[in-house]
Write a protein that holds these residues in place. Structure first.
Motif, PDB file in Angstrom:
ATOM      1  N   UNK A  92      -0.312   5.428   6.311  1.00 23.98           N
ATOM      2  CA  UNK A  92      -0.387   6.092   8.181  1.00 23.98           C
ATOM      3  C   UNK A  92      -1.672   7.146   8.013  1.00 23.98           C
ATOM      4  N   UNK A  93      -0.671   7.948   6.992  1.00 30.02           N
ATOM      5  CA  UNK A  93      -1.826   9.340   6.361  1.00 30.02           C
ATOM      6  C   UNK A  93      -3.501   9.231   6.788  1.00 30.02           C
ATOM      7  N   UNK A  94      -4.255   7.971   5.640  1.00 32.32           N
ATOM      8  CA  UNK A  94      -5.226   7.632   5.963  1.00 32.32           C
ATOM      9  C   UNK A  94      -5.660   7.325   6.946  1.00 32.32           C
ATOM     10  N   UNK A  95      -4.748   6.060   7.861  1.00 31.33           N
ATOM     11  CA  UNK A  95      -4.905   5.855   9.117  1.00 31.33           C
ATOM     12  C   UNK A  95      -5.514   6.607  10.244  1.00 31.33           C
ATOM     13  N   UNK A  96      -4.111   7.747   9.944  1.00 33.34           N
ATOM     14  CA  UNK A  96      -4.606   9.297  10.773  1.00 33.34           C
ATOM     15  C   UNK A  96      -5.636  10.055  10.722  1.00 33.34           C
ATOM     16  N   UNK A  97      -6.503  10.367   9.457  1.00 36.07           N
ATOM     17  CA  UNK A  97      -7.508  10.731   9.188  1.00 36.07           C
ATOM     18  C   UNK A  97      -8.133   9.725   9.353  1.00 36.07           C
ATOM     19  N   UNK A  98      -8.359   8.647   9.888  1.00 34.27           N
ATOM     20  CA  UNK A  98      -9.553   7.571  10.056  1.00 34.27           C
ATOM     21  C   UNK A  98      -9.735   7.984  11.803  1.00 34.27           C
ATOM     22  N   UNK A  99      -8.378   7.691  12.255  1.00 36.05           N
ATOM     23  CA  UNK A  99      -8.501   8.011  13.163  1.00 36.05           C
ATOM     24  C   UNK A  99      -8.859   8.918  14.075  1.00 36.05           C
ATOM     25  N   UNK A 100      -9.103  10.598  13.109  1.00 30.28           N
ATOM     26  CA  UNK A 100      -9.987  11.538  13.480  1.00 30.28           C
ATOM     27  C   UNK A 100     -11.455  11.549  13.662  1.00 30.28           C
ATOM     28  N   UNK A 101     -12.059  10.396  12.724  1.00 33.50           N
ATOM     29  CA  UNK A 101     -13.401  10.049  12.428  1.00 33.50           C
ATOM     30  C   UNK A 101     -13.576   8.891  13.451  1.00 33.50           C
TER      31      UNK A 101
ATOM     32  N   UNK B 111      -1.636  12.601 -12.885  1.00 38.00           N
ATOM     33  CA  UNK B 111      -1.319  11.925 -11.680  1.00 38.00           C
ATOM     34  C   UNK B 111      -1.571  10.694 -12.173  1.00 38.00           C
ATOM     35  N   UNK B 112      -0.036  10.240 -11.155  1.00 33.58           N
ATOM     36  CA  UNK B 112      -0.298   8.902 -10.755  1.00 33.58           C
ATOM     37  C   UNK B 112       0.786   8.743 -10.361  1.00 33.58           C
ATOM     38  N   UNK B 113       0.781   8.450  -8.622  1.00 34.11           N
ATOM     39  CA  UNK B 113       0.959   8.631  -7.566  1.00 34.11           C
ATOM     40  C   UNK B 113       1.670   6.619  -7.295  1.00 34.11           C
ATOM     41  N   UNK B 114       2.864   6.732  -7.109  1.00 33.82           N
ATOM     42  CA  UNK B 114       3.250   5.329  -7.128  1.00 33.82           C
ATOM     43  C   UNK B 114       3.471   4.444  -5.530  1.00 33.82           C
ATOM     44  N   UNK B 115       1.392   4.289  -5.565  1.00 34.00           N
ATOM     45  CA  UNK B 115       1.375   3.319  -4.827  1.00 34.00           C
ATOM     46  C   UNK B 115       0.023   2.653  -5.312  1.00 34.00           C
ATOM     47  N   UNK B 116      -0.373   1.343  -4.809  1.00 35.09           N
ATOM     48  CA  UNK B 116      -1.634   1.121  -5.622  1.00 35.09           C
ATOM     49  C   UNK B 116      -2.749   1.267  -5.609  1.00 35.09           C
ATOM     50  N   UNK B 117      -3.758   0.656  -6.758  1.00 35.86           N
ATOM     51  CA  UNK B 117      -5.192   1.970  -6.435  1.00 35.86           C
ATOM     52  C   UNK B 117      -5.699   1.971  -5.346  1.00 35.86           C
ATOM     53  N   UNK B 118      -5.781   0.388  -4.146  1.00 34.16           N
ATOM     54  CA  UNK B 118      -5.979  -0.149  -2.673  1.00 34.16           C
ATOM     55  C   UNK B 118      -5.747   1.567  -2.203  1.00 34.16           C
ATOM     56  N   UNK B 119      -4.144   1.718  -1.647  1.00 35.75           N
ATOM     57  CA  UNK B 119      -3.964   2.925  -1.063  1.00 35.75           C
ATOM     58  C   UNK B 119      -4.963   4.243  -1.409  1.00 35.75           C
TER      59      UNK B 119
END
Length: 490
Positions: free
Chosen positions: A35-44, A131-139
Motif C-alpha cells: 500500500x505504501x509503495x502504491x501511495x508513493x507511486x500515486x504521488x508521481x 535488515x530483513x523485513x518480513x516480506x519478499x524481495x519483490x515487495x
C-alpha cells in the motif's frame, strides 16, 4: 487426553497454510508495504503528472506532464534491470552496489535481505543485525522503485518548458545509474554514510537534496526558457494543480510511513509527524505571503506544503511532535526567504532558470530537514529505527548528539558534491549526442510543435506548426527564422 490449546495466531498469519505463505512472511507488513509503495507511486502518477501539467503555461502542459510520465516508466525498467542491486545489493565500492537484474522468481520470492546493512560495533561484534523485513524481495524492489522514480520526476520540475524531450529520454537512465544509486546505497543500502551514522529516515538527502541540486545543475546546462516564458508563466489550471498537490500530500503517508519496512509504531509516528510539519509549513508560508505581499497565494501554499513534507522526511519517525512543529515553522520560512528574497538578489540564482524552484523547495528544504534531524532526533525513537543504537540529536546532549549534527552536514555535502559533478558530466556527454535544449521554433510554439498535441482541444493559443515548412504560422503574425538564426517578425 486433553485437547491441545488453540493456536493463538490467526489462521491468516499461520505459516504453512499454503505454498504462498512461507514461515517468515508477515501479511500485515507485506500488505502495508505494498500500500505504501502504491501511495508513493500515486504521488508521481498521476500526482506530479497533474501538478506539472497544470502549474505551467498552457502551451507546455502536455510536455511537462509527459516528462514526468516518461521518467516514471523508464525508471521502472532500469530499476529492475540493474538499478535495485546497485542501490541495495552487495557492495562494489563503499558508496555503490554491484549492479544486476532483479527479475527472476528465485530472487524475487526470497525473504527480503539488505546484505550490507549489518552494523558492527568498535570491537567487531554485531551491534545491529542485517535488515530483513518480513516480506519478499519483490515487495522491496517495487517499494524502492517508486522512490527512485519520484526523485527523477521531482528533478524534471527544474527543466520544464525547454529541455529537448529526446535529451530527457537519455538523461533519465544515466542519472538514475550514476547518481541516484550512489546516494541510495551510501545512505540506505549499507554504504559508508549508513554505517557512519548519517540519518536519512526516508529521503531528505537521497531524494530531495539530490533532485534539487541535480535539477539546478541541469537547468544551468540546458539554459533558460524563452524570454517570453520567463516573463510570463501563469498556471493553466490552478484547481487541477491543487488536485495534484493533494495527491502528493496524502501520498506522503506511504513515503514516510513505509520506511520502517513494517506496520509498526514508528510508522505511525512518522505519518503523524509528516502531516503536522506539512500543515505548519503551509500556514507559515501563507502568512508570510500575506504579511509581505498582502495576499495569500495558492501556489505559495502548495510550495509551503511541499517544503514541510520535504523537511520532515529525513527525521519523520525520529522526532517528537513538538519538534515536527518547529521543523514546519522553519520549512515554511527558510525556503520562503531563499526563494522570495535571496533568489532576487543573487546573480547566480537569477541566471539559472529553475522552472518550479526545485532548488528551494527540495534542496534547501531537504538540507534543512537533515540538519534539524541531527538536532531533534530523539534517542528512544532512534533505537526503533537506526542501526547505531547510540544515535541521538544535539538537543539530547552527550558527545553523540554533537557529532550527529556534524555527520548530517558531511552527508549533505557528499550528496551536493556528487550531484554537481555527475549531473554536469551527464549533461555534457548528452549534449555531444543531441542538443539539451529545444530548437527556438519549438520553444515558441510549445506542445503542438514538440508532440503534435495540445492539452485543451477546445481552444488554443492560435499557433500552428508545420514540420514540413521552414516557417511558423500564427493567426496574427508571420514569423520567419532569419539567415542569422534570430527570429524576425514580418
Amino acid at each position: 487426553m486433553a485437547a491441545p490449546p488453540p493456536n493463538p495466531v490467526p489462521v491468516a498469519y499461520q505459516a504453512g497454510t499454503s505454498l504462498a505463505v512461507p514461515p517468515w512472511l508477515n501479511k500485515g507488513d507485506n500488505g502495508w508495504q505494498m500500500i505504501a509503495a502504491t501511495l508513493v507511486g500515486l504521488q508521481s502518477v498521476p500526482g506530479l503528472v497533474i501538478l506539472y501539467g497544470s502549474i505551467v503555461k498552457k502551451k507546455w502542459a502536455v510536455n511537462s506532464a509527459f516528462m514526468a510520465l516518461y521518467a516514471f516508466a523508464a525508471v521502472v525498467i532500469c530499476w529492475v534491470t540493474w538499478g535495485y542491486k546497485m542501490s541495495f545489493g552487495h557492495k562494489l565500492l563503499p558508496f555503490w552496489g554491484k549492479g544486476g537484474p532483479a527479475l527472476g522468481q528465485k530472487f524475487l520470492l526470497e525473504w527480503t535481505t539488505l546484505p550490507e546493512t549489518t552494523q558492527y560495533s568498535g570491537n567487531g561484534e554485531v551491534e545491529t543485525p542485517m535488515a530483513r523485513p518480513y516480506f519478499p524481495m519483490a515487495t522491496m524492489v517495487w517499494f524502492q522503485c517508486v522512490f527512485a522514480a519520484i526523485t527523477i520526476v521531482i528533478l524534471a520540475g527544474s527543466l520544464l518548458a525547454r529541455m529537448n524531450i529526446k535529451a530527457w529520454m537519455m538523461f533519465v537512465p544515466l542519472w538514475l545509474t550514476f547518481s541516484y544509486t550512489v546516494g541510495a546505497f551510501s545512505l540506505w543500502g549499507g554504504g559508508f554514510l549508513f554505517h557512519w551514522g548519517v540519518i536519512d529516515y526516508s529521503g531528505g538527502y537521497v531524494i530531495h537534496l539530490s533532485s534539487g541540486i541535480a535539477g539546478f545543475t541541469a537547468a544551468y546546462w540546458v539554459g533558460p526558457r524563452s524570454r517570453k516564458d520567463r516573463e510570463r508563466f501563469p498556471p493553466n489550471n490552478v484547481l487541477l494543480m491543487l488536485a495534484g498537490a493533494g495527491l502528493l500530500w496524502m501520498g506522503w503517508a506511504g513515503f514516510n510511513g513505509g520506511d520502517p519496512y513494517a506496520a509498526n509504531i514508528d510508522s505511525s509516528m512518522a505519518v503523524l509527524n509528516t502531516n503536522i510539519c506539512a500543515a505548519t509549513s503551509l500556514l507559515v508560508w501563507t502568512w508570510l505571503d500575506v504579511i509581505f505581499f498582502k495576499k495569500p497565494s495558492v501556489i505559495g501554499a502548495v510550495q509551503g506544503m511541499i517544503t514541510g513534507l520535504v523537511c520532515i522526511t529525513p527525521g519523520a519517525g525520529l522526532v517528537q511532535g513538538w519538534a515536527a512543529i518547529i521543523m514546519g515553522v522553519l520549512s515554511g520560512s527558510v525556503p520562503w526567504f531563499t526563494m522570495m528574497i535571496i533568489h532576487k538578489r543573487s546573480k547566480l540564482l537569477q541566471k539559472v532558470d529553475d522552472t518550479l524552484g526545485v532548488f528551494h523547495t527540495h534542496a534547501v528544504a531537504g538540507l534543512l530537514g537533515g540538519m534539524l534531524t541531527g538536532i531533534f532526533a530523539e534517542p528512544q525513537l532512534c533505537n526503533l529505527f537506526l542501526p547505531i543504537v547510540s544515535s541521538r540529536g544535539g538537543v539530547y546532549g552527550g558527545t553523540n548528539g554533537g557529532k550527529q549534527v556534524l555527520k548530517q552536514m558531511v552527508g549533505g555535502l557528499f550528496i551536493i558534491g556528487w550531484n554537481l559533478v555527475v549531473t554536469t558530466v551527464i549533461c555534457i556527454v548528452i549534449n555531444l549526442v543531441i542538443p539539451l535544449r529545444m530548437p527556438e521554433a519549438e520553444l515558441l510554439i510549445g506542445d503542438d510543435a514538440v508532440h503534435g498535441e495540445e492539452a485543451y482541444a477546445l481552444w488554443g493559443d492560435g499557433e500552428k506548426y508545420d514540420p514540413s515548412r521552414h516557417d511558423i504560422l500564427d493567426d496574427t503574425v508571420h514569423i520567419n527564422p532569419s539567415s542569422t538564426g534570430t527570429t524576425q517578425v514580418v
